[in-house]
Motif scaffolding. Structure first.
Motif, PDB file in Angstrom:
ATOM      1  N   ASN A  70     -11.186   1.221   8.350  1.00 13.35           N
ATOM      2  CA  ASN A  70     -10.554   1.091   7.055  1.00 13.35           C
ATOM      3  C   ASN A  70      -9.114   0.381   7.108  1.00 13.35           C
ATOM      4  N   GLY A  71      -8.507   0.371   5.990  1.00  9.37           N
ATOM      5  CA  GLY A  71      -7.058  -0.379   5.767  1.00  9.37           C
ATOM      6  C   GLY A  71      -5.842   0.407   6.418  1.00  9.37           C
ATOM      7  N   THR A  72      -6.281   1.529   6.350  1.00  6.05           N
ATOM      8  CA  THR A  72      -5.161   2.551   6.898  1.00  6.05           C
ATOM      9  C   THR A  72      -5.359   2.602   8.502  1.00  6.05           C
ATOM     10  N   LEU A  75      -3.289  -0.536   9.490  1.00  7.74           N
ATOM     11  CA  LEU A  75      -1.827  -0.499   9.537  1.00  7.74           C
ATOM     12  C   LEU A  75      -1.588   0.362  10.525  1.00  7.74           C
ATOM     13  N   THR A  96       3.818   2.213  -3.810  1.00 10.45           N
ATOM     14  CA  THR A  96       2.341   1.984  -3.330  1.00 10.45           C
ATOM     15  C   THR A  96       1.775   3.438  -3.177  1.00 10.45           C
ATOM     16  N   PHE A  97       0.507   2.825  -2.984  1.00  8.72           N
ATOM     17  CA  PHE A  97      -0.425   3.937  -2.459  1.00  8.72           C
ATOM     18  C   PHE A  97       0.113   4.436  -1.039  1.00  8.72           C
ATOM     19  N   ALA A  99      -0.799   5.201   1.973  1.00  4.64           N
ATOM     20  CA  ALA A  99      -1.457   4.987   3.199  1.00  4.64           C
ATOM     21  C   ALA A  99      -0.453   4.178   4.308  1.00  4.64           C
ATOM     22  N   PRO A 100       0.374   3.060   3.765  1.00  2.00           N
ATOM     23  CA  PRO A 100       1.316   2.514   4.848  1.00  2.00           C
ATOM     24  C   PRO A 100       2.248   3.563   5.303  1.00  2.00           C
ATOM     25  N   VAL A 158       4.465  -4.342   0.824  1.00  2.00           N
ATOM     26  CA  VAL A 158       3.223  -3.983   0.285  1.00  2.00           C
ATOM     27  C   VAL A 158       2.957  -4.857  -0.983  1.00  2.00           C
ATOM     28  N   ASP A 184       1.313  -5.363   4.006  1.00  2.00           N
ATOM     29  CA  ASP A 184       0.332  -4.410   3.642  1.00  2.00           C
ATOM     30  C   ASP A 184      -0.369  -5.392   2.530  1.00  2.00           C
ATOM     31  N   GLU A 187      -4.105  -4.590  -1.304  1.00  2.00           N
ATOM     32  CA  GLU A 187      -4.418  -4.858  -2.445  1.00  2.00           C
ATOM     33  C   GLU A 187      -4.283  -6.271  -3.040  1.00  2.00           C
ATOM     34  N   SER A 208      -7.853  -4.138   3.057  1.00  2.00           N
ATOM     35  CA  SER A 208      -8.660  -2.896   3.087  1.00  2.00           C
ATOM     36  C   SER A 208     -10.093  -3.478   2.301  1.00  2.00           C
ATOM     37  N   ASN A 210     -12.131  -0.997   0.737  1.00  2.00           N
ATOM     38  CA  ASN A 210     -12.490   0.219   0.139  1.00  2.00           C
ATOM     39  C   ASN A 210     -13.109  -0.065  -1.373  1.00  2.00           C
ATOM     40  N   LYS A 213     -11.375  -2.194  -3.876  1.00  2.00           N
ATOM     41  CA  LYS A 213     -10.818  -3.308  -3.751  1.00  2.00           C
ATOM     42  C   LYS A 213     -11.703  -4.634  -4.261  1.00  2.00           C
ATOM     43  N   GLY A 220     -13.585   0.085   4.733  1.00  2.00           N
ATOM     44  CA  GLY A 220     -13.520  -0.975   6.038  1.00  2.00           C
ATOM     45  C   GLY A 220     -11.802  -1.733   5.975  1.00  2.00           C
TER      46      GLY A 220
HETATM   47  C1  LIG Z   1      -1.545  -0.396  -0.840  1.00  2.00           C
HETATM   48  C2  LIG Z   1      -2.485   0.285   0.049  1.00  2.00           C
HETATM   49  N1  LIG Z   1      -2.359   0.355   1.318  1.00  2.00           N
HETATM   50  C3  LIG Z   1      -3.273   0.786   2.046  1.00  2.00           C
HETATM   51  C4  LIG Z   1      -4.782   1.225   1.701  1.00  2.00           C
HETATM   52  C5  LIG Z   1      -5.494   1.987   2.600  1.00  2.00           C
HETATM   53  O1  LIG Z   1      -6.681   1.309   2.695  1.00  2.00           O
HETATM   54  P1  LIG Z   1      -8.028   2.134   3.063  1.00  2.00           P
HETATM   55  O2  LIG Z   1      -8.275   2.897   1.832  1.00  2.00           O
HETATM   56  O3  LIG Z   1      -9.184   1.169   3.363  1.00  2.00           O
HETATM   57  O4  LIG Z   1      -7.647   2.939   4.180  1.00  2.00           O
HETATM   58  C6  LIG Z   1      -4.512   1.253   0.335  1.00  2.00           C
HETATM   59  C7  LIG Z   1      -6.111   1.467  -0.480  1.00  2.00           C
HETATM   60  O5  LIG Z   1      -6.982   1.902  -0.333  1.00  2.00           O
HETATM   61  C8  LIG Z   1      -3.753   0.561  -0.629  1.00  2.00           C
HETATM   62  O6  LIG Z   1      -3.824   0.594  -1.935  1.00  2.00           O
END
Ligand SMILES: Cc1ncc(COP(=O)(O)O)c(C=O)c1O
Length: 411
Positions: A70-72, A75, A96-97, A99-100, A158, A184, A187, A208, A210, A213, A220
Motif C-alpha cells: 500500500n502507499g503507507t 512511504l 493531509t491524510f 499516513a505520511p 504531499v 507523497d 493522491e 497509492s 487504494n 485513488k 497497493g
Molecule cells: C496523502 C496520502 N498519503 C498516504 C496515503 C496512504 O496510502 P494507502 O492507503 O495506500 O496506504 C493516502 C491514502 O490512502 C493519502 O491520501
C-alpha cells in the motif's frame, strides 16, 4: 443508511445513492486477473508485478519503481532508504491524510508540521523557508533544530487532492539545507508540475492504489526513483531483506510489503485507462465550477499556473456566513438526500495521534479544514448524477449563497 452505517460487503449501493468516490473497473482488469487465476500466479511473484512497476515508472517519468502492499508501506520504506533515522526531524504538510506522518513515526523520526498555502491548499514553501532559515542552524556539518537539538534530514511534500505542490522553491530549499525529498504523490498520480509528472521531483516518490485513488488495485502502493541504489534497497527491504533465498539468510530486519500479482494485474488494467480517467475528473471539476460560479458561499479548489491537477477529489470551501449553511451541515443535508460528501482531514498538528510531536501553529490548514467539503467525483459519475448533486447543493445554499445576494467575495 445512516452517516455511520456502511453497506454490507459487496452489497450494491441503493439506486438513488451517489457515493463520494468509487472505482471503475471496466477495462482489461477481468482478463488480466483471470490469467493470474488460470495460471495460479496469484501471489507476490509474477509478470504483472514487474509489468505494473514498469508502467508506473513510465507514467511518473522515473527509471525505477518498486511495488508495495500500500502507499503507507511505500512511504515507510522511502523514509528508511532515504536515510531518515530515529530522532531525526522531517518537514511534512499538516493538511493531509495521516499516513505520511505515521510513516515518519514508524522510522522513529518526528514530524515538523508545515502549514498549507491559502490558494491551492498545498504545503507552503514560505513555511518551509521560515522553519529552515529561522529555527535551524548548522552544527558540525548537520542541520539542527535549535529548539529540540534534533537533526533535520528530510521533507515530505504531499500533493493533496490531485494538485501538485509548488516544488521549485521546495527543491531549492532542500538543496540549500541538504534535505532528502520524499514526495507523497499518493493522491497525485497523473498530475503535472511544469509539464512533468509528480513523483519524479524528489529522491523518491510514493503512490497509492487504494480503492478511492484515481486508479486502484484494491489496495497497493509504489515507490518511484531515478536512483538504482535506492530502488534496489527498497526492493530488498520490502521483500524481507533476503540475502540468500535458498538458505533463508536475511541480512537485516525487512518487511513483507509486497504487492500480489493479482493486485498488479488489476493495476495494469487500470493504468491503461489513466489518461481517460484524468480527462473525466477534469471534466467533472469543470462542470461543478461552472455550476457554482454564481454562488459566493462556495469556493472551489483552484489550479495554479504551471500545474495540471487531476482534480482527484473535487473539494469546495463553504463559507457559512455567505452560504447560509456550514460545511458539516451541508454534509448532513446531502447525506439525507442520498449524496455522500466528506470533509478534509483534521490537520495533523492537531491530531491526538501526534500530540507528542509538540504544538504547532498552522492557521491556514485549520481554516481550510473547517470549511472544506469534497463532493461526488467518481470517474464513472454520470451527468445525471452530477446534475442532481449540483441541484441539491444549490437548493441547500438557497438565495443567500448567490453572488448577487452578497456584497462579499468568495469564501
Ligand atoms: C496523502 C496520502 N498519503 C498516504 C496515503 C496512504 O496510502 P494507502 O492507503 O495506500 O496506504 C493516502 C491514502 O490512502 C493519502 O491520501
Amino acid at each position: 443508511m445512516t452517516l455511520t452505517e456502511t453497506a454490507a460487503p459487496c452489497a450494491p449501493l441503493p439506486d438513488e445513492f451517489i457515493p463520494l468516490i468509487v472505482p471503475q473497473l471496466r477495462g482489461n482488469e477481468w482478463r488480466y486477473v483471470k490469467e493470474c487465476l488460470d495460471t495460479a500466479w496469484v501471489s507476490s511473484v509474477g509478470s504483472y508485478v514487474e509489468r505494473f512497476e514498469q508502467l508506473v515508472a513510465q507514467h511518473a517519468g522515473t527509471s525505477y519503481a518498486v511495488a508495495t502492499v500500500n502507499g503507507t508501506a511505500a512511504l515507510h520504506i522511502a523514509l528508511q532508504v532515504a536515510g531518515v533515522r530515529p530522532d531525526d526531524e522531517v518537514l511534512v504538510s499538516t493538511l493531509t491524510f495521516i499516513a505520511p506522518v505515521n510513516a515518519i513515526r514508524y522510522v522513529g523520526a518526528w514530524p515538523v508540521f508545515i502549514d498549507a498555502e491559502p490558494e491551492y491548499w498545498q504545503m507552503d514553501p514560505a513555511g518551509v523557508a521560515d522553519f529552515l532559515e529561522r529555527r535551524c542552524q548548522w552544527k558540525d556539518g548537520t542541520l539542527i533544530n535549535r529548539e529540540t537539538g534534533r537533526h533535520v534530514t528530510a521533507i515530505v511534500p504531499v500533493h493533496i487532492l490531485g494538485h501538485p505542490v509548488d516544488m521549485d522553491p521546495i527543491l531549492a530549499l532542500a538543496r540549500q539545507f541538504r534535505l532528502k525529498v520524499i514526495e507523497d504523490a499518493t493522491e497525485g498520480l497523473g498530475a503535472t508540475y511544469r509539464n512533468r509528472p509528480v513523483g519524479q521531483f524528489g529522491d523518491i516518490g510514493c503512490f497509492s492504489f487504494n480503492g478511492n485513488k484515481i486508479i486502484t488495485t484494491g489496495g497497493g502502493g509504489m515507490l518511484v526513483t531515478n536512483s538504482a541504489e535506492l530502488a534496489q534497497r527498497a526492493k530488498y527491504l520490502t521483500t524481507q531483506a533476503k540475502d540468500d533465498p535458498v538458505e533463508y539468510i536475511h541480512g537485516e530486519v525487512g518487511y513483507n510489503y509486497r504487492l500480489t500479482n493479482v493486485q498488479a494485474a488489476i493495476g495494469c488494467g487500470q493504468i491503461e485507462q489513466l489518461a481517460d480517467y484524468i480527462e473525466r475528473k477534469r471534466r467533472i471539476a469543470g462542470i461543478y465550477d461552472d455550476a457554482f460560479r454564481d454562488l459566493s458561499g462556495l469556493r472551489p479548489m483552484r489550479e495554479a499556473t504551471g500545474a495540471a491537477s487531476t482534480f482527484w477529489m473535487y473539494t469546495v470551501l463553504v463559507d457559512e456566513g455567505t452560504a447560509g449553511i456550514g460545511s458539516r451541515d451541508l454534509l448532513r443535508a446531502l447525506w439525507k438526500r442520498n449524496i455522500q460528501s466528506r470533509p478534509l482531514w483534521q490537520p495533523l498538528h492537531r491530531s491526538p495521534a501526534h500530540r507528542s510531536a509538540g504544538s504547532w501553529d498552522c492557521p491556514i490548514a485549520d481554516t481550510i479544514s473547517a470549511h472544506a467539503l469534497s463532493l461526488p467525483c467518481s470517474v464513472g459519475l454520470t451527468d445525471f448524477e452530477q446534475g442532481r448533486v449540483i441541484e441539491e447543493v444549490r437548493a441547500l445554499l438557497g438565495s443567500s449563497g448567490l453572488v448577487s445576494a452578497q456584497a462579499g467575495g468568495a469564501a
